[in-house]
Motif scaffolding. Structure first.
Motif, PDB file in Angstrom:
ATOM      1  N   GLY A 182      -1.049   2.303  12.473  1.00 31.80           N
ATOM      2  CA  GLY A 182       0.150   1.515  12.672  1.00 31.80           C
ATOM      3  C   GLY A 182      -0.095   0.115  13.177  1.00 31.80           C
ATOM      4  N   GLN A 186       5.652  -0.838  14.436  1.00 29.15           N
ATOM      5  CA  GLN A 186       5.725   0.475  13.801  1.00 29.15           C
ATOM      6  C   GLN A 186       5.601   1.615  14.793  1.00 29.15           C
ATOM      7  OE1 GLN A 186       2.512   0.100  10.930  1.00 29.15           O
ATOM      8  NE2 GLN A 186       3.943  -0.390   9.288  1.00 29.15           N
ATOM      9  N   ARG A 190       8.543   5.914  15.741  1.00 27.26           N
ATOM     10  CA  ARG A 190       7.552   6.176  14.706  1.00 27.26           C
ATOM     11  C   ARG A 190       7.910   7.419  13.901  1.00 27.26           C
ATOM     12  NH1 ARG A 190       1.202   7.290  16.030  1.00 27.26           N
ATOM     13  NH2 ARG A 190       0.512   7.747  13.913  1.00 27.26           N
ATOM     14  N   ASN A 305      -2.156  -0.249   6.748  1.00 25.33           N
ATOM     15  CA  ASN A 305      -1.168   0.266   7.703  1.00 25.33           C
ATOM     16  C   ASN A 305       0.252   0.143   7.170  1.00 25.33           C
ATOM     17  OD1 ASN A 305      -2.453   1.200  10.286  1.00 25.33           O
ATOM     18  ND2 ASN A 305      -3.437  -0.798  10.121  1.00 25.33           N
ATOM     19  N   TRP A 309       2.540   3.527   6.819  1.00 19.01           N
ATOM     20  CA  TRP A 309       3.555   3.779   7.829  1.00 19.01           C
ATOM     21  C   TRP A 309       4.920   3.156   7.556  1.00 19.01           C
ATOM     22  CZ3 TRP A 309       2.074   7.598  10.675  1.00 19.01           C
ATOM     23  CH2 TRP A 309       0.707   7.794  10.892  1.00 19.01           C
ATOM     24  N   ARG A 368       4.494   8.384   3.091  1.00 23.24           N
ATOM     25  CA  ARG A 368       3.386   8.133   4.000  1.00 23.24           C
ATOM     26  C   ARG A 368       2.278   9.168   3.785  1.00 23.24           C
ATOM     27  NH1 ARG A 368       8.156   8.111   6.741  1.00 23.24           N
ATOM     28  NH2 ARG A 368       8.937   6.088   7.445  1.00 23.24           N
TER      29      ARG A 368
END
Length: 622
Positions: A182, A186, A190, A305, A309, A368
């Motif tokens: 992350g 983020q 989360r 990332n 995420w 994700r």
């Protein structure tokens, strides 16, 4: 104007990346293949010298600044190997037990584990990588050393990050210490990736597809490598290749986001990370270009990332497919150029793009999850690493419950990839192309199916034997006419009994010290009052060992009739093997001890031949 500002610095950086490789050609590439070879016991000329490591470090920095799809992680592992193997040169001479060849080999393994730990913040993954990728001589003691060194490496990295981010004191702490876990913005609220039992079938399919993709990547890379070796031979051709491919790469990265079909403008309201990570490019205020965001950000830090995420609709299906395909094509073309570069991060980025693109097209799956698992699948399809890759990705993502999806895709990718073309991982194929005699764990079927003795597999080249006192002219001729790394030394007064061996580099150092030459065999008098050459002088802390040309430059015509005494510096009781011994057992000795040569002795301990790694590797093709 904007295009020129983007392309011209990229071309300049790429050409600067070529300069260190032009100085030391072995610094090209990621260095993982060479690291595997060294851990397996193979001596690669100039590979682990500090100058090579410095050239690779400078080259990879400029390559990453040149808008080329390459990573830092592979070269960082190589740097760890180089530092580890050369570390015993700076150990004080009061500790001779730490300056031996065995310690040098073990320190190379420790350095490799530390390099992986530094690259991925994964100390356990570093230890497993060193064990899985070639360290056939690994022992419990050596594993403990690797574990301790990797732990200290990561703690030092955390220390510098603490000082940089202001989280060094109590009351303030890191959000997370994982590499792909992350970005700022983020961490709040989360969203944890999840998967259902039925997703395991999709993961297996992803592993199969990425195994096929990885096999195709390897085959194309092999053909391009052979073409480069045939046509791109001069430094001008290599520089021209880098210039052209950098121009193509930077042009595609700049112009593709301007195409509305693949580069869409989206509102910043839907993003979770900080707005600074999203590129406006040609969009209106309050919007960002999704394809430009993926291509303009560093793939190993920001883009990965974001793919892992961010919410489902932050990146469109078209932008993910386009970014992944572009990176894959460019990586295939530039892999093998004369620059320092790694492929770990680009392959992870390609897999993350493809996995997320697939998830955006399917309902009821987590984007994700598929981005993370897709990244592992693509990398596994190319490098064919199982255990260490799984542990590294578990630690870098901070998702321990993803261990089974990672295991599934790595197993399927490796099995299917090897089935497609019968080839091994990309680094094993590179070693084959470079004719590096890497010995696999299992002996060749020829040694198992038939009863071969050591004398049956000896090198066909004539055996070169040295004596305790050698004429300078004869020693120079021997070194120039052969490429052996070690030479057996026999005692002529005892009918040629083996008494030891000596390394080529030590002989060259002795030739450089002309003041220690003697008038004749068994002569005690030297031409000067200089003391005999000590072993400490022989293995001095000079990180750049002299070459044969350096030795010849110091020798005059009168020196050619002098003698050099090597009896003080031979290695007593070297590894030897009886001519009637099993060839399969000899193979096991090479693997477990990391040997480069094995002397074969006959009756009365007289050397009759030498088994080299090349001889054993040749048996695999029979």
């Amino acid at each position: 104007l904007a295009y020129a500002k983007f392309v011209l610095p990229s071309i300049l950086a790429a050409l600067l990346a070529f300069v260190p490789v032009a100085i030391r050609p072995v610094a090209a590439g990621s260095g993982i293949a060479e690291a595997k070879a060294v851990l397996n016991g193979i001596g690669v000329n100039q590979c682990t010298e500090i100058l090579t490591a410095a050239c690779k470090a400078v080259s990879v920095i400029f390559a990453n600044a040149a808008s080329l799809p390459c990573g830092l992680e592979g070269p960082m592992i190589f740097l760890g190997l180089s530092i580890g193997e050369n570390f015993n040169r700076i150990i004080p001479r009061e500790y001779p037990e730490l300056r031996t060849w065995r310690e040098r080999r073990d320190l190379a393994t420790v350095g490799t584990a530390s390099g992986v730990a530094a690259a991925f913040f994964s100390p356990v993954g570093g230890v497993l990588f060193a064990a899985e990728e070639g360290a056939s001589h690994l022992t419990t003691k050596l594993m403990w050393r690797c574990f301790s060194a990797a732990c200290v490496t990561v703690i030092v990295e955390y220390f510098f990050q603490s000082c940089q981010s202001g989280t060094f004191t109590y009351g303030r702490a890191f959000y997370d210490l994982s590499k792909f876990n992350g970005l700022p913005g983020q961490f709040a609220n989360r969203a944890i990736p999840y998967f259902a039992f039925l997703d395991f079938f999709n993961f297996a399919v992803m592993g199969i597809l990425n195994g096929v993709l990885g096999a195709c990547f390897i085959e194309v890379s092999k053909r391009l490598h052979k073409a480069r070796r045939k046509y791109v031979t001069t430094w001008r051709m290599k520089a021209l290749e880098i210039l052209v491919l950098t121009l193509v790469s930077s042009s595609l990265i700049f112009w593709l986001p301007t195409w509305p079909v693949v580069g869409k403008c989206q509102s910043l309201d839907k993003v979770r990370a900080h707005e600074d990570y999203f590129h406006r490019f040609n969009c209106d205020e309050g919007e960002y270009n999704d394809l430009a965001t993926l291509l303009f950000n560093p793939p190993g830090g920001v883009s990965m990332n974001l793919l892992f995420w961010e919410n489902k609709y932050v990146f469109s299906t078209a932008s993910c497919w386009t970014a992944g395909a572009l990176y894959l094509v460019l990586l295939t073309l530039i892999f093998g150029m004369s620059i320092g570069m790694g492929i770990f991060i680009p392959l992870l980025f390609v897999g993350a793009c493809f996995g997320r693109a697939y998830a955006t097209m399917v309902a009821r799956v987590n984007v994700r999850t598929y981005a993370i698992v897709g990244a592992v699948a693509t990398l596994a399809g190319v490098v064919r690493v199982l255990v260490s890759l799984t542990v590294i990705m578990v630690q870098t993502t901070g998702l321990p419950y993803f261990v089974t999806p990672f295991m599934i895709v790595t197993i399927m990718a490796k099995v299917v990839g090897k089935w497609c073309f019968g080839s091994q991982g990309i680094y094993d194929e590179i070693m084959k192309l470079k004719s590096l005699p890497f010995l696999e764990e299992d002996p060749p079927p020829t040694l198992i199916s038939s009863v071969h003795k050591a004398k049956d597999i000896m090198s066909p080249e004539p055996l070169v034997l040295l004596q305790p006192e050698m004429r300078v002219s004869e020693l120079i001729e021997t070194l120039k006419s052969t490429h052996h790394t070690d030479f057996p030394v026999v005692d002529p007064s005892r009918d040629g009994v083996l008494i030891g061996s000596i390394q080529r580099e030590h002989l060259i150092v002795m030739l450089c010290h002309t003041e220690t030459f003697i008038e004749g065999p068994s002569s005690e008098g030297q031409r000067s009052n200089s003391p005999p050459l000590s072993f400490d002088d022989l293995v001095k802390d000079d990180l750049c060992l002299p070459t044969m040309a350096d030795a010849e430059a110091n020798i005059t015509e009168s020196d050619m009739d002098m003698y050099v005494s090597i009896s003080r510096h031979i290695q007593l009781s070297p590894y030897a093997f009886d001519e009637e011994g099993s060839a399969e057992r000899a193979y096991e000795l090479f693997r477990t001890l990391g040997l480069r040569n094995l002397i074969v002795t006959g009756a009365n301990a007289k050397p009759i031949g030498v088994i080299s790694r090349t001889d054993l590797k040749y048996l695999e093709r029979k």
